[in-house]
Design a protein around this motif. Structure first.
Motif, PDB file in Angstrom:
ATOM      1  N   ASP A  17      -8.886   9.606 -15.541  1.00 39.67           N
ATOM      2  CA  ASP A  17      -7.911   8.584 -15.929  1.00 39.67           C
ATOM      3  C   ASP A  17      -7.238   7.925 -14.733  1.00 39.67           C
ATOM      4  OD1 ASP A  17      -8.424   9.079 -18.580  1.00 39.67           O
ATOM      5  OD2 ASP A  17      -6.749  10.488 -18.837  1.00 39.67           O
ATOM      6  N   THR A  18      -7.422   8.501 -13.558  1.00 42.82           N
ATOM      7  CA  THR A  18      -6.629   8.022 -12.419  1.00 42.82           C
ATOM      8  C   THR A  18      -7.420   7.572 -11.203  1.00 42.82           C
ATOM      9  OG1 THR A  18      -4.620   8.568 -11.143  1.00 42.82           O
ATOM     10  CG2 THR A  18      -6.332  10.255 -11.263  1.00 42.82           C
TER      11      THR A  18
ATOM     12  N   THR B 218     -18.026   6.618  -5.400  1.00 44.54           N
ATOM     13  CA  THR B 218     -17.035   5.949  -4.554  1.00 44.54           C
ATOM     14  C   THR B 218     -17.662   5.535  -3.223  1.00 44.54           C
ATOM     15  OG1 THR B 218     -16.281   7.984  -3.476  1.00 44.54           O
ATOM     16  CG2 THR B 218     -15.200   7.377  -5.564  1.00 44.54           C
TER      17      THR B 218
ATOM     18  N   TRP C 246      -9.528  12.624  -0.650  1.00 40.57           N
ATOM     19  CA  TRP C 246      -9.150  13.018  -2.007  1.00 40.57           C
ATOM     20  C   TRP C 246      -9.443  14.499  -2.175  1.00 40.57           C
ATOM     21  CZ3 TRP C 246     -11.856   8.997  -5.745  1.00 40.57           C
ATOM     22  CH2 TRP C 246     -11.216   7.747  -5.631  1.00 40.57           C
TER      23      TRP C 246
ATOM     24  N   ASP D 200      -9.535   5.240 -10.510  1.00 40.31           N
ATOM     25  CA  ASP D 200      -9.593   3.811 -10.187  1.00 40.31           C
ATOM     26  C   ASP D 200      -8.256   3.257  -9.732  1.00 40.31           C
ATOM     27  OD1 ASP D 200      -8.336   3.984 -12.613  1.00 40.31           O
ATOM     28  OD2 ASP D 200      -9.518   2.431 -13.604  1.00 40.31           O
ATOM     29  N   ARG D 201      -7.214   4.075  -9.783  1.00 41.27           N
ATOM     30  CA  ARG D 201      -5.889   3.634  -9.320  1.00 41.27           C
ATOM     31  C   ARG D 201      -5.521   4.214  -7.957  1.00 41.27           C
ATOM     32  NH1 ARG D 201      -4.643   5.064 -14.695  1.00 41.27           N
ATOM     33  NH2 ARG D 201      -3.345   6.814 -14.025  1.00 41.27           N
ATOM     34  N   LEU D 202      -6.399   5.036  -7.398  1.00 36.79           N
ATOM     35  CA  LEU D 202      -6.124   5.662  -6.102  1.00 36.79           C
ATOM     36  C   LEU D 202      -6.628   4.779  -4.965  1.00 36.79           C
ATOM     37  CD1 LEU D 202      -7.209   9.359  -6.805  1.00 36.79           C
ATOM     38  CD2 LEU D 202      -4.932   8.347  -7.037  1.00 36.79           C
ATOM     39  N   PRO D 203      -5.995   4.878  -3.794  1.00 36.23           N
ATOM     40  CA  PRO D 203      -6.543   4.162  -2.627  1.00 36.23           C
ATOM     41  C   PRO D 203      -7.927   4.682  -2.293  1.00 36.23           C
ATOM     42  CG  PRO D 203      -4.825   5.709  -1.954  1.00 36.23           C
ATOM     43  CD  PRO D 203      -4.797   5.667  -3.451  1.00 36.23           C
TER      44      PRO D 203
ATOM     45  N   VAL E 121      -0.875  13.735  -7.493  1.00 39.03           N
ATOM     46  CA  VAL E 121      -0.987  12.959  -8.726  1.00 39.03           C
ATOM     47  C   VAL E 121      -1.253  13.924  -9.867  1.00 39.03           C
ATOM     48  CG1 VAL E 121      -2.242  11.146  -9.950  1.00 39.03           C
ATOM     49  CG2 VAL E 121      -1.871  10.969  -7.471  1.00 39.03           C
TER      50      VAL E 121
ATOM     51  N   GLU F  30       0.810  -1.228   0.000  1.00 38.83           N
ATOM     52  CA  GLU F  30       0.000   0.000   0.000  1.00 38.83           C
ATOM     53  C   GLU F  30       0.837   1.269   0.000  1.00 38.83           C
ATOM     54  OE1 GLU F  30      -3.391   0.896   0.509  1.00 38.83           O
ATOM     55  OE2 GLU F  30      -4.082  -1.116   0.028  1.00 38.83           O
TER      56      GLU F  30
END
Length: 391
Positions: free
Chosen positions: A301-302, A328, A248, A304-307, A295, A149
């Motif tokens: 574009d991003t 989310t 976020w 779904d890649r974040l915690p 980021v 993580e």
């Protein structure tokens, strides 16, 4: 009377030995019961099902509980006191103290968290937010899982502390993610870029910052493109940043909201597509001595890649961005808007995602000096602040 004895691998004190020799019932893990010589007259009980343990306790008068390290530090003392039992505690050094001593580090500035029997996400978020964290690990929340993580951290993994086969490994978080460790163990998670030798006076998390909703002048920003302090004050109240939560900051701009959340101890990820703005966010985070992961990317574009977040602030982005954030698992999504035409659509997006939606129009007037030692209140641009909360 129950005597709780801490055991760190060293010989027991005379007081602890006397209490143990007089005990009718001795409770402990299988490992500790095997390591500590027990009197022949005592009945050993392997710690497991708590109801059975308490059934045994009420049938005896003189009881000893053998526990690892300091049993008052994330240990069994709390559990016994919750049952209203009369106890006497004879502690040993905590495993956290042993771990820091093994690498010659102070730990009065460390945050200590327990992952034992708890969800690992808040533990990982604390490790993101603070530069020096000690983790009492548990199944599914150890160095291997946290290493996956947390990029760019140094891990100190301490196993079997205080015993002849004690092992202390220093390795990158990436290496830890691909290794195996005894369970449980003590993990020190270090962000070496932020470690300081400054002497403090308060151990661990320093608490709520002395001020918040800071003036815009406290942040580097471009052409007043920054969430104003009045708006930030209410946004912070709705986001509820604190240790263990991840926020976020979407379309982060100067990153003022994310930086303020980090000052409350939250882990923060700021997403901003403009590279120059991202440098300002990093500078603002450094100026306030907090960690904000920046980021540089288009939001869609991003995400779904974040915690996964606990709360989301959307300061910039269109309907697609708001909809994606609303979908989310975050408890709260807060959206700041300048255009009235976007309000109905945003309410609809937050509501469709199953959120209870509310909002306000914030229109403030600030004291402004005029010639001749007189003043007026100058109106600032109105801002719509909407939020959607999961029931």
């Amino acid at each position: 009377m129950i005597t709780v004895i801490g055991h760190d691998g060293s010989p027991l004190s005379d007081q602890a030995r006397a209490a143990l020799d007089d005990a009718e019932l001795v409770i402990g893990t299988r490992r500790i019961l095997a390591e500590v010589p027990l009197p022949e007259t005592a009945t050993p009980f392997v710690l497991g099902a708590l109801d059975r343990m308490f059934d045994e306790i009420i049938q005896h008068n003189r009881i000893c509980v053998l526990a690892s390290g300091d049993p008052g530090f994330f240990g069994i003392v709390r559990l016994l006191r919750e049952r209203g039992l009369e106890i006497k505690v004879l502690p040993a050094a905590s495993s956290v103290a042993f771990a820091f001593a093994a690498v010659g580090m102070t730990w009065d500035d460390a945050v200590v968290v327990s992952a034992h029997g708890r969800e690992p996400r808040p533990v990982a978020n604390v490790c993101r937010a603070f530069p020096k964290v000690a983790v009492l690990t548990g199944p599914g929340a150890g160095a291997r899982e946290l290493g996956a993580e947390l990029p760019d951290r140094t891990f100190v993994v301490a196993q079997r502390l205080g015993h002849p086969d004690q092992r202390v490994d220093i390795l990158s978080s990436h290496a830890a993610a691909h290794a195996s460790f005894d369970d449980p163990h003590v993990l020190l998670c270090l962000d070496e870029s932020r470690l300081t030798s400054e002497r403090g006076w308060l151990a661990g998390f320093q608490g709520v910052p002395g001020a918040w909703a800071l003036a815009e002048s406290a942040f580097a920003h471009r052409d007043s493109m920054i969430t104003k302090s009045e708006v930030r004050a209410l946004a912070l109240a709705k986001l509820a940043p604190r240790p263990g939560r991840l926020v976020w900051d979407i379309g982060a701009g100067s990153g003022s909201v994310g930086v303020e959340c980090a000052r409350f101890g939250a882990a923060v990820v700021a997403v901003e597509r403009d590279a120059e703005s991202c440098e300002r966010i990093r500078a603002n985070a450094a100026a306030h001595a907090v960690a904000v992961e920046v980021v540089t990317a288009d939001v869609l574009d991003t995400l779904d890649r974040l915690p996964p977040p606990d709360a989301v602030f959307v300061g910039g982005g269109g309907a697609e961005v708001i909809g994606a954030c609303a979908d989310t698992s975050a408890t709260t999504v807060v959206v700041a808007l300048a255009a009235i035409e976007r309000v109905p659509e945003t309410i609809s997006l937050l509501t469709k995602s199953g959120r209870v939606t509310d909002g306000v129009l914030l229109q403030s007037s600030r004291l402004s000096a005029l010639p001749g030692d007189t003043h007026r209140f100058a109106a600032a641009n109105p801002v719509f602040l909407l939020w959607g909360e999961r029931p």
